[in-house]
Design a protein around this motif. Structure first.
Motif, PDB file in Angstrom:
ATOM      1  N   GLY A   1       0.863  -1.182   0.000  1.00  0.00           N
ATOM      2  CA  GLY A   1       0.000   0.000   0.000  1.00  0.00           C
ATOM      3  C   GLY A   1       0.889   1.218   0.000  1.00  0.00           C
ATOM      4  N   SER A   2       0.697   2.068  -1.017  1.00  0.00           N
ATOM      5  CA  SER A   2       1.581   3.235  -1.133  1.00  0.00           C
ATOM      6  C   SER A   2       1.031   4.398  -0.321  1.00  0.00           C
ATOM      7  N   GLN A   3       1.855   5.376  -0.084  1.00  0.00           N
ATOM      8  CA  GLN A   3       1.410   6.612   0.547  1.00  0.00           C
ATOM      9  C   GLN A   3       0.585   7.417  -0.459  1.00  0.00           C
ATOM     10  N   ALA A   4      -0.373   8.184   0.065  1.00  0.00           N
ATOM     11  CA  ALA A   4      -1.260   8.945  -0.830  1.00  0.00           C
ATOM     12  C   ALA A   4      -0.616  10.266  -1.238  1.00  0.00           C
ATOM     13  N   LEU A   5      -0.814  10.617  -2.483  1.00  0.00           N
ATOM     14  CA  LEU A   5      -0.329  11.871  -3.064  1.00  0.00           C
ATOM     15  C   LEU A   5      -1.118  13.051  -2.473  1.00  0.00           C
ATOM     16  N   ASP A   6      -0.452  14.195  -2.314  1.00  0.00           N
ATOM     17  CA  ASP A   6      -1.131  15.383  -1.757  1.00  0.00           C
ATOM     18  C   ASP A   6      -2.418  15.718  -2.516  1.00  0.00           C
ATOM     19  N   ARG A   7      -2.333  15.625  -3.819  1.00  0.00           N
ATOM     20  CA  ARG A   7      -3.474  15.986  -4.667  1.00  0.00           C
ATOM     21  C   ARG A   7      -4.645  14.993  -4.524  1.00  0.00           C
ATOM     22  N   VAL A   8      -4.325  13.769  -4.186  1.00  0.00           N
ATOM     23  CA  VAL A   8      -5.369  12.761  -3.948  1.00  0.00           C
ATOM     24  C   VAL A   8      -6.107  13.108  -2.653  1.00  0.00           C
ATOM     25  N   ILE A   9      -5.313  13.426  -1.636  1.00  0.00           N
ATOM     26  CA  ILE A   9      -5.897  13.768  -0.328  1.00  0.00           C
ATOM     27  C   ILE A   9      -6.800  15.001  -0.481  1.00  0.00           C
ATOM     28  N   GLN A  10      -6.299  15.963  -1.246  1.00  0.00           N
ATOM     29  CA  GLN A  10      -7.063  17.194  -1.476  1.00  0.00           C
ATOM     30  C   GLN A  10      -8.355  16.906  -2.238  1.00  0.00           C
ATOM     31  N   ALA A  11      -8.258  16.052  -3.255  1.00  0.00           N
ATOM     32  CA  ALA A  11      -9.439  15.753  -4.081  1.00  0.00           C
ATOM     33  C   ALA A  11     -10.523  15.072  -3.245  1.00  0.00           C
ATOM     34  N   ILE A  12     -10.096  14.194  -2.329  1.00  0.00           N
ATOM     35  CA  ILE A  12     -11.076  13.501  -1.470  1.00  0.00           C
ATOM     36  C   ILE A  12     -11.746  14.513  -0.549  1.00  0.00           C
ATOM     37  N   SER A  13     -10.914  15.359   0.044  1.00  0.00           N
ATOM     38  CA  SER A  13     -11.443  16.373   0.950  1.00  0.00           C
ATOM     39  C   SER A  13     -12.360  17.344   0.186  1.00  0.00           C
ATOM     40  N   ASP A  14     -11.920  17.766  -0.995  1.00  0.00           N
ATOM     41  CA  ASP A  14     -12.721  18.702  -1.794  1.00  0.00           C
ATOM     42  C   ASP A  14     -14.077  18.103  -2.135  1.00  0.00           C
ATOM     43  N   TYR A  15     -14.056  16.825  -2.520  1.00  0.00           N
ATOM     44  CA  TYR A  15     -15.332  16.203  -2.905  1.00  0.00           C
ATOM     45  C   TYR A  15     -16.302  16.209  -1.724  1.00  0.00           C
ATOM     46  N   LEU A  16     -15.774  15.833  -0.559  1.00  0.00           N
ATOM     47  CA  LEU A  16     -16.660  15.716   0.598  1.00  0.00           C
ATOM     48  C   LEU A  16     -17.144  17.071   1.096  1.00  0.00           C
ATOM     49  N   SER A  17     -16.350  18.110   0.855  1.00  0.00           N
ATOM     50  CA  SER A  17     -16.737  19.422   1.388  1.00  0.00           C
ATOM     51  C   SER A  17     -17.354  20.326   0.320  1.00  0.00           C
ATOM     52  N   SER A  18     -17.469  19.837  -0.900  1.00  0.00           N
ATOM     53  CA  SER A  18     -17.854  20.704  -2.015  1.00  0.00           C
ATOM     54  C   SER A  18     -19.324  21.113  -2.020  1.00  0.00           C
TER      55      SER A  18
END
Ligand SMILES: Cc1ncc(COP(=O)(O)O)c(C=O)c1O
Length: 401
Positions: free
Chosen positions: A39-56
């Motif tokens: 399992g790799s570490q998550a990319l900053d942009r992935v973390i942001q995209a998940i957060s953005d989707y949930l808060s959008s």
């Protein structure tokens, strides 16, 4: 037409000279993270995209008539398009699920209905058990027979001939790995696929360990079914199944009655992991922009000294290929006189993260004679690995005499 990997729709960005670690919050600490194959570490942009989707405020379940739902449908379609470009496949064949293991089990269950009397399934001893156990279960339930292609325990290679020798008019499926998560070996996927087709069988590829390290072009490889897991390529924990759309239409998925019967939706059970799909899109964009081939070259430049360093140590046995060709930058090894778990613990005490055990490559460990002695130690390079991580591992292992 799908845009080919590395010729994606996005403009390639130059890879930063200082490496990519700063883009991976989970890899920035003091630890040498050589555990990416699990399992790799998550990319900053992935973390942001998940957060953005949930808060959008534009998050909602799919297939509704209001803006947030329409926008979510567009996100899912866009993600399929990005995966199609990344993996060279028809976007209509992508199915999202919890992880590869559950998608493979569901697919196997559905395929079982079509196998018929006397059917044979070819598996390999190189595979992760997620691409073996479902077929053994199906065989038990249907009376089909599973036959195993052996790899060469010395070289760690799976000769195509070892697969073709098992094919006959009863073979319905060849289920094989795109890359061994234990040894790093990459079999000749195109040749095995072509042989399966000549025998009238489907070619199903577990590409979970291949996709993060190697350009994949499903159309060119010709395979019928492919699995990948976004958590191995810097995305969120989620599995992805691709299958030829006509297969997704012909096979009968275990579904609830009111669900859409359209392809690929009929294969997706319940509410989709929507924030993960936002993350998958961001991870796919990253791979398209970076170019998997360029990431591979960078990984190989770090892996070469790692493999060479381990191979030269007299108290270390490297399992699998000793060459750099047709392999991923993942290596399993044993330390003379030490249990793999104890090695992993000692490395952890020096803030070096590696895995020990079988890595669920159950058959491979048995074929290597390692199943009764705790398996092996596994270290792998990811796109955020730096030369210092390799140096630290080599130095720590050299002291384990
Ligand atoms: C080659 C391979 N196949 C399948 C799997 C299972 O994937 P998942 O964790 O998504 O179920 C793994 C996970 O380690 C793997 O490395």
């Amino acid at each position: 037409m799908h845009t080919r990997p590395d010729a994606g729709p996005l403009t390639p960005e130059p890879l930063p000279v200082r490496g990519l670690r700063h883009r991976f919050p989970g890899a920035r600490g003091p630890w040498a993270r050589l555990d990416g194959a699990a399992g790799s570490q998550a990319l900053d942009r992935v973390i942001q995209a998940i957060s953005d989707y949930l808060s959008s405020g534009t998050n909602a379940n799919t297939e509704g008539y209001f803006e947030a739902s329409v926008s979510t449908d567009a996100l899912v379609a866009r993600t399929r398009g990005l995966l199609g470009a990344l993996l060279g496949a028809d976007p209509a064949g992508f199915v999202f699920g919890a992880n590869m293991t559950s998608l493979a089990a569901a697919f196997a269950r559905s395929l079982a209905r079509q196998l018929g009397d006397g059917a044979e399934i070819v598996c390999t001893r190189l595979d992760h058990d997620a691409n073996v156990a479902p077929w053994l279960a199906i065989a038990r339930e249907t009376g089909a027979r599973v036959v195993f292609a052996d790899f060469d325990p010395v070289s760690g290679r799976l000769p195509t001939a070892n697969v073709t020798a098992l094919l006959n008019s009863r073979t319905r499926l060849v289920a094989f790995t795109g890359a061994s998560n234990a040894l790093g070996t990459i079999p000749d996927v195109a040749a095995i696929t072509a042989a399966a087709h000549r025998a009238g069988a489907l070619a199903l590829v577990d590409a979970v360990h291949l996709v993060p390290h190697h350009p994949v072009d499903i159309d060119a490889l010709g395979c019928d079914v492919v699995f990948t897991s976004a958590h191995k390529w810097y995305g969120p924990h989620a599995g992805i199944l691709w299958a030829r759309p006509h297969l997704l239409a012909e096979l009968y998925p275990y579904q609830v009655r009111p669900a859409s019967d359209e392809v690929p939706h009929r294969w997706q059970t319940g509410t989709l992991p929507l924030e993960s799909i936002a993350g998958i899109a961001a991870a796919a964009e990253f791979l398209l922009e970076s170019g998997v081939r360029r990431l591979k070259e960078r990984e190989e430049s770090l892996f070469a000294p790692l493999l060479e360093g381990l191979t030269r140590m007299p108290h270390i046995t490297v399992h699998g290929p000793r060459e750099l060709t047709d392999r991923t930058p993942t290596v399993s090894f044993s330390v003379a006189g030490r249990h793999p778990d104890s090695v992993a613990r000692q490395l952890a005490a020096r803030q070096i993260a590696v895995w020990s055990g079988s890595f669920y490559a159950h058959e491979a460990m048995a074929a290597l004679g390692l199943d009764t002695s705790g398996g092996a130690v596994r270290a792998g390079i990811s796109c955020y690995t730096e030369p210092g991580d390799v140096d630290r591992l080599l130095s720590a292992v050299s002291e384990l005499r």
